[in-house]
Design an enzyme around this catalytic site. Structure first.
Site, mmCIF file in Angstrom:
data_model
loop_
_atom_site.group_PDB
_atom_site.id
_atom_site.type_symbol
_atom_site.label_atom_id
_atom_site.label_comp_id
_atom_site.label_asym_id
_atom_site.label_seq_id
_atom_site.Cartn_x
_atom_site.Cartn_y
_atom_site.Cartn_z
ATOM 1 N N TYR A 1 -2.997 -0.170 8.950
ATOM 2 C CA TYR A 1 -2.160 -1.291 9.403
ATOM 3 C C TYR A 1 -1.307 -0.833 10.576
ATOM 4 O O TYR A 1 -1.106 -1.562 11.543
ATOM 5 C CB TYR A 1 -1.261 -1.812 8.280
ATOM 6 C CG TYR A 1 -2.018 -2.260 7.053
ATOM 7 C CD1 TYR A 1 -3.105 -3.134 7.166
ATOM 8 C CD2 TYR A 1 -1.677 -1.818 5.776
ATOM 9 C CE1 TYR A 1 -3.815 -3.541 6.047
ATOM 10 C CE2 TYR A 1 -2.373 -2.215 4.659
ATOM 11 C CZ TYR A 1 -3.441 -3.072 4.792
ATOM 12 O OH TYR A 1 -4.147 -3.469 3.686
ATOM 13 N N ASP B 1 0.816 -1.214 0.000
ATOM 14 C CA ASP B 1 0.000 0.000 0.000
ATOM 15 C C ASP B 1 0.850 1.264 0.000
ATOM 16 O O ASP B 1 0.466 2.280 -0.585
ATOM 17 C CB ASP B 1 -0.945 0.009 1.216
ATOM 18 C CG ASP B 1 -2.377 -0.283 0.806
ATOM 19 O OD1 ASP B 1 -2.809 0.249 -0.226
ATOM 20 O OD2 ASP B 1 -3.057 -1.052 1.515
ATOM 21 N N HIS C 1 -10.441 -0.222 -7.033
ATOM 22 C CA HIS C 1 -9.181 0.259 -7.637
ATOM 23 C C HIS C 1 -8.766 -0.677 -8.782
ATOM 24 O O HIS C 1 -8.399 -0.237 -9.865
ATOM 25 C CB HIS C 1 -8.062 0.303 -6.600
ATOM 26 C CG HIS C 1 -8.298 1.286 -5.496
ATOM 27 N ND1 HIS C 1 -7.389 1.458 -4.470
ATOM 28 C CD2 HIS C 1 -9.313 2.142 -5.247
ATOM 29 C CE1 HIS C 1 -7.853 2.377 -3.640
ATOM 30 N NE2 HIS C 1 -9.018 2.804 -4.081
ATOM 31 N N GLU D 1 -9.835 -1.680 -2.526
ATOM 32 C CA GLU D 1 -8.935 -2.294 -3.515
ATOM 33 C C GLU D 1 -9.729 -2.930 -4.653
ATOM 34 O O GLU D 1 -9.265 -2.956 -5.788
ATOM 35 C CB GLU D 1 -8.009 -3.334 -2.867
ATOM 36 C CG GLU D 1 -7.267 -2.913 -1.608
ATOM 37 C CD GLU D 1 -6.436 -1.639 -1.732
ATOM 38 O OE1 GLU D 1 -6.572 -0.901 -2.720
ATOM 39 O OE2 GLU D 1 -5.633 -1.385 -0.816
ATOM 40 N N HIS E 1 -5.040 3.308 4.083
ATOM 41 C CA HIS E 1 -4.804 1.867 4.228
ATOM 42 C C HIS E 1 -3.519 1.574 5.021
ATOM 43 O O HIS E 1 -3.559 0.864 6.036
ATOM 44 C CB HIS E 1 -4.742 1.198 2.855
ATOM 45 C CG HIS E 1 -6.001 1.389 2.057
ATOM 46 N ND1 HIS E 1 -6.090 1.142 0.709
ATOM 47 C CD2 HIS E 1 -7.241 1.823 2.426
ATOM 48 C CE1 HIS E 1 -7.320 1.391 0.281
ATOM 49 N NE2 HIS E 1 -8.035 1.823 1.303
ATOM 50 N N GLU F 1 -4.489 4.865 -0.423
ATOM 51 C CA GLU F 1 -3.531 3.763 -0.246
ATOM 52 C C GLU F 1 -2.635 3.929 0.982
ATOM 53 O O GLU F 1 -2.563 3.038 1.824
ATOM 54 C CB GLU F 1 -2.638 3.604 -1.492
ATOM 55 C CG GLU F 1 -3.355 3.562 -2.812
ATOM 56 C CD GLU F 1 -4.136 2.296 -3.072
ATOM 57 O OE1 GLU F 1 -4.440 1.563 -2.112
ATOM 58 O OE2 GLU F 1 -4.467 2.057 -4.256
#
Ligand SMILES: [Fe+2]
Ligand SMILES: [Fe+2]
Length: 353
Positions: free
Chosen positions: A116, A75, A227, A224, A112, A108
């Site tokens: 994490y 990402d 995307h 995703e 994203h 991203e």
């Protein structure tokens, strides 16, 4: 304008994004879908997962963490260079396409990859997090995967600048090939590579464990999905502009490219999943998603069809989204309520002395 200041490039025309007309028959639909499913990492509290996380076997915690680390690397580069490069490579007239790609780029890394990290910050100690990132920097398979993907982004980026600023002669056909290959790399990343990492959080989510992290993964997966579909659409359009002979040549490249990625991916999966005895299942899931990537790119499936572990399919939260995209925000996720700031919000009571 003072005489000393001159426009650097006065020899060209500038244009604006006119959303009143459609650039094509899909971009504005993707625009709407992307914005409707916007979310923020901090909207989901991870604390409720801790009572499960704290009692997990260290081997399981390790596999879980390594997966999120792999996802982080993918990402990070997808946001830093992947999406922006594809956006930059679009003809200047495609303002709407650029905006959709730039919006995706922002998700991203800023949403994203940040998510994490939020999971790491909740589940792990600082030194454990640092060690994970060092592991990623040293893992040969992960580095090879990054090189296979980012290399095509960088190649396209270099050619885009050479072309735009006339730094070198760029053959139009070679440019289009580089553009298509970068899009293929992007779709394989979005629709195939991510899934080895998604498998484990979904495996837990499907069993009702680590639900908050699983909710985050489902939100990421939903992004995703669109995307991969959007860039896939752009790739199909480009592929159709090539001669039949060139198409054959490019398809042969695509097959060997997918094989090269899959070879690295297999070893990476074994490193991460062998200790928890799931490597076999994860490879099936990755091949299943590689076929979806092929479909996004307009091709037939590459691998034989296989049944995916039903627990993982169960983990795909079909209440909130489906693998086939375009479902609206579901009932499993509630966006934080917010309202516009007013001047009165900045009038504070004087502190008592
Ligand atoms: Fe992403
Ligand atoms: Fe993405």
């Amino acid at each position: 304008m003072p005489k000393t200041i001159q426009a650097v490039r006065a020899d060209r025309d500038y244009t604006g994004a006119n959303w009143n007309t459609h650039e094509d028959n899909f971009t504005q639909t993707f625009y709407d879908q992307n914005l409707s499913q916007f979310w923020r990492p901090e909207d989901i509290s991870l604390q409720p997962d801790l009572n499960v996380w704290n009692v997990l076997d260290p081997k399981i915690k390790r596999a879980y963490s390594l997966n999120l680390l792999v996802l982080t690397f993918l990402d990070t580069y997808q946001g830093d260079i992947g999406m922006p490069v594809v956006a930059r490579s679009m003809d200047e007239s495609f303002h709407q396409r650029k905006s959709v790609l730039n919006f995706m780029a922002a998700m991203e890394n800023a949403v994203h990859a940040k998510s994490y990290s939020n999971i790491f910050m909740t589940y792990l100690m600082n030194d454990e997090i640092d060690e994970l990132f060092v592991w990623g920097e040293k893992n040969k398979n992960l580095q090879n995967i990054m090189a296979l993907i980012v290399g095509y982004y960088e190649n396209l980026d270099k050619m885009t600048y050479q072309k735009r600023y006339e730094l070198a002669f760029v053959d139009e056909l070679e440019y289009k090939e580089a553009q298509w290959k970068a899009m293929v790399a992007s779709v394989f990343l979005e629709t195939c590579l991510f899934y080895s990492g998604f498998y484990y959080p979904l495996y837990f989510y499907g069993q009702g464990k680590l639900m908050q992290a699983g909710e985050i993964i489902n939100l990421i997966l939903r992004d995703e999905s669109i995307h991969g579909l959007y860039v896939g659409n752009l790739a199909i359009e480009l592929y159709e502009s090539f001669s039949e002979e060139k198409q054959k040549e490019l398809y042969a490249w695509l097959e060997s490219y997918l094989n090269a990625l899959y070879e690295e991916e297999k070893e990476l999966i074994e490193t991460i999943y062998d200790p928890v005895e799931l490597a076999h299942d994860v490879k099936i899931f990755v091949r299943y998603n590689a076929n979806k990537a092929m479909m996004n790119l307009g091709f037939d499936p590459f691998f034989e069809y296989e049944e995916v572990n039903p627990v993982v399919l169960n983990g795909l939260n079909t209440e909130t989204k489906t693998m086939d995209n375009f479902s609206m925000k579901g009932n499993g996720y509630q966006k934080m309520k917010s309202e516009s700031l007013k001047d009165s919000d900045f009038i504070f009571d004087q502190p008592k002395v």
